[in-house]
Design an enzyme around this catalytic site. Structure first.
Site, short mmCIF file in Angstrom:
data_model
loop_
_atom_site.label_atom_id
_atom_site.label_comp_id
_atom_site.label_asym_id
_atom_site.label_seq_id
_atom_site.Cartn_x
_atom_site.Cartn_y
_atom_site.Cartn_z
N ARG A 103 41.00 33.90 50.65
CA ARG A 103 41.46 33.88 49.96
C ARG A 103 43.02 34.72 50.77
NH1 ARG A 103 38.07 30.91 48.50
NH2 ARG A 103 37.65 29.73 46.50
N ARG A 136 42.96 47.27 39.18
CA ARG A 136 41.75 47.60 40.40
C ARG A 136 42.26 49.03 40.92
NH1 ARG A 136 41.58 42.62 39.52
NH2 ARG A 136 42.44 41.10 40.19
N LEU A 181 39.75 43.92 49.61
CA LEU A 181 39.20 44.47 48.42
C LEU A 181 38.42 45.97 49.47
CD1 LEU A 181 40.79 43.79 45.52
CD2 LEU A 181 41.46 45.51 46.30
N GLU A 192 47.04 45.23 40.88
CA GLU A 192 46.58 46.83 41.05
C GLU A 192 46.56 47.80 39.76
OE1 GLU A 192 48.99 45.73 42.70
OE2 GLU A 192 49.31 45.49 44.75
N GLU A 214 53.70 41.75 48.64
CA GLU A 214 55.01 42.50 49.85
C GLU A 214 54.73 41.76 50.90
OE1 GLU A 214 51.39 45.36 48.94
OE2 GLU A 214 53.30 46.90 48.37
N GLY A 255 49.65 42.47 47.70
CA GLY A 255 49.89 42.65 49.55
C GLY A 255 50.65 41.37 50.18
C1 1HE Z 1 38.95 39.11 48.17
C2 1HE Z 1 40.07 38.91 47.55
C3 1HE Z 1 40.63 40.38 48.43
C4 1HE Z 1 39.84 37.08 47.44
N1 1HE Z 1 39.93 41.40 49.28
N2 1HE Z 1 38.09 39.57 48.92
N3 1HE Z 1 44.23 41.51 45.68
C5 1HE Z 1 43.67 41.09 44.34
O1 1HE Z 1 43.54 41.61 43.75
C6 1HE Z 1 43.69 39.86 44.42
C7 1HE Z 1 41.66 39.50 44.18
N4 1HE Z 1 41.79 37.75 44.12
C8 1HE Z 1 41.92 36.99 43.55
O2 1HE Z 1 42.45 36.91 41.85
C9 1HE Z 1 40.66 35.88 43.13
O3 1HE Z 1 40.28 35.77 44.36
C10 1HE Z 1 42.34 35.15 43.34
C11 1HE Z 1 43.56 34.38 42.31
C12 1HE Z 1 43.21 35.31 44.84
C13 1HE Z 1 41.23 33.46 44.33
O4 1HE Z 1 40.95 33.24 43.08
P1 1HE Z 1 39.34 32.12 43.58
O5 1HE Z 1 38.61 32.15 42.24
O6 1HE Z 1 40.16 31.12 44.17
O7 1HE Z 1 38.53 33.08 44.48
P2 1HE Z 1 37.15 33.94 44.74
O8 1HE Z 1 36.10 32.96 44.18
O9 1HE Z 1 38.34 34.74 43.53
O10 1HE Z 1 36.80 34.49 46.20
C14 1HE Z 1 36.86 33.66 46.79
C15 1HE Z 1 36.42 34.82 47.99
O11 1HE Z 1 37.53 35.82 48.71
C16 1HE Z 1 35.87 36.00 47.27
O12 1HE Z 1 34.13 36.12 48.31
P3 1HE Z 1 32.91 35.80 48.25
O13 1HE Z 1 32.04 35.91 49.67
O14 1HE Z 1 31.91 35.72 46.75
O15 1HE Z 1 33.53 33.83 48.79
C17 1HE Z 1 36.10 36.78 46.83
O16 1HE Z 1 35.46 38.33 46.59
C18 1HE Z 1 37.00 37.03 47.98
N5 1HE Z 1 38.29 37.52 47.89
N6 1HE Z 1 40.22 38.11 46.79
C19 1HE Z 1 38.30 41.06 48.97
N7 1HE Z 1 41.38 40.57 47.33
C20 1HE Z 1 48.26 47.18 51.32
S1 1HE Z 1 48.30 47.23 49.45
C21 1HE Z 1 48.16 46.13 49.15
C22 1HE Z 1 47.55 45.80 47.64
C23 1HE Z 1 46.73 45.29 46.87
O17 1HE Z 1 47.45 43.98 47.54
S2 1HE Z 1 46.25 45.11 45.53
C24 1HE Z 1 46.11 43.10 44.97
C25 1HE Z 1 44.84 42.80 46.08
#
Ligand code: 1HE
Length: 257
Positions: free
Chosen positions: A27, A136, A67, A133, A113, A110
């Site tokens: 994603r 998490r 993450l 955030e 951001e 991010g």
């Molecule tokens: C990830 C990440 C990620 C997905 N880091 N791997 N960001 C978040 O807290 C957002 C976290 N992600 C989500 O809420 C959802 O993934 C989505 C709403 C964006 C999309 O949902 P979906 O159902 O289409 O995808 P999914 O099944 O959740 O994810 C698909 C894969 O992407 C899955 O990996 P896989 O190996 O199991 O296939 C997920 O683990 C991976 N994935 N998002 C790592 N963020 C400079 S500081 C900024 C601080 C922040 O950004 S905090 C917010 C972090």
């Protein structure tokens, strides 16, 4: 012609470069390699690239910070990592080249951001925004405290971070996260259309709009007025100003170098 880096692809058409976050299976979660590539690409663009568009591959713009990679960071590493984001996004915001973000799907953490560092944001109706955030156990680190707070107000950022709720594209548009809201799948086309307009401006005018304007807006009024006059004097005595004004008076379209 598209050029592939490890985590981004870039494509140039005339004066417009399109940078695509290219980790759709994750994603477009932003790992260190991706943020470094964004910085290296954006800072290394030749002058003939007048506008940059940033968008995401697959159904989402970006799920924000990677993450998985962040899990084991010590405090000192986290600090450096956050400062890396700041350097890269500062480079986008103040690099003197207008940046247009074309947003769709998740614009999370991010992702918000990065979008906030762009000068124009176009969202399609599938876009949704979150600052999760709090959920998490982390904090924003890519400049949201400053940039997103200035964009939509610190009170809204507080509420979004506390609740981690999802804003849909309509609400995002209403509160100023996007400037344009278009039909699903149309954000990049709209961004290209805007890029054509913006890239036709005089380069020094664009530079002042990106660099002088936001800094003047932060200054006390009296200093701001003086800085504005100096920016105006510098811009209006350029060759492009002569061309632009002459073209208007002769009812022609201006053309700049
Ligand atoms: C990830 C990440 C990620 C997905 N880091 N791997 N960001 C978040 O807290 C957002 C976290 N992600 C989500 O809420 C959802 O993934 C989505 C709403 C964006 C999309 O949902 P979906 O159902 O289409 O995808 P999914 O099944 O959740 O994810 C698909 C894969 O992407 C899955 O990996 P896989 O190996 O199991 O296939 C997920 O683990 C991976 N994935 N998002 C790592 N963020 C400079 S500081 C900024 C601080 C922040 O950004 S905090 C917010 C972090």
């Amino acid at each position: 012609m598209a050029r592939r880096f490890r985590f981004i692809t870039v494509e140039r058409r005339g004066p417009v470069a399109v940078l695509r976050l290219e980790r759709p299976d994750k994603r477009n979660a932003v790992n260190t390699g991706m943020i470094e590539e964004i910085g290296a690409f954006a800072l290394g663009l030749p002058d003939k690239v007048r506008v940059m568009i940033i968008t995401g591959s697959g159904p989402h713009f970006s799920a924000g910070l990677d993450l998985a990679e962040h899990r084991d960071r010590a405090a000192s590493e986290g600090l450096k990592h956050s400062r890396l984001w700041h350097r890269v996004l500062d480079g986008l915001q103040y690099g003197g080249r207008p940046v247009i973000a074309a947003l769709h799907g998740a614009v999370v953490g991010g992702g918000v951001e990065i979008a906030a560092a762009a000068h124009i944001r176009v969202a399609d109706a599938t876009a949704f925004y979150q600052l999760p955030e709090g959920r998490r156990g982390i904090f924003v680190g890519g400049g949201a405290s400053v940039r997103v707070s200035r964009l939509i107000g610190v009170s809204r950022v507080t509420e979004l971070m506390l609740t981690g709720r999802t804003l849909d594209a309509e609400e995002g548009q209403r509160i100023g996260l996007s400037h344009y809201l278009v039909e699903p799948g149309k954000a990049l086309a709209k961004a290209r259309e805007l890029a054509a307009t913006v890239s036709a401006n005089a380069a020094l005018s664009n530079y002042m709009i990106l660099n002088a304007l936001p800094r003047i807006a932060e200054m006390p009024a009296e200093g701001g007025f003086l800085a504005e006059s100096m920016a105006a004097a510098l811009t209006q005595t350029s060759l492009d100003a002569r061309r632009g004004i002459e073209a208007f008076l002769k009812k022609r379209k201006a053309s700049f170098d």
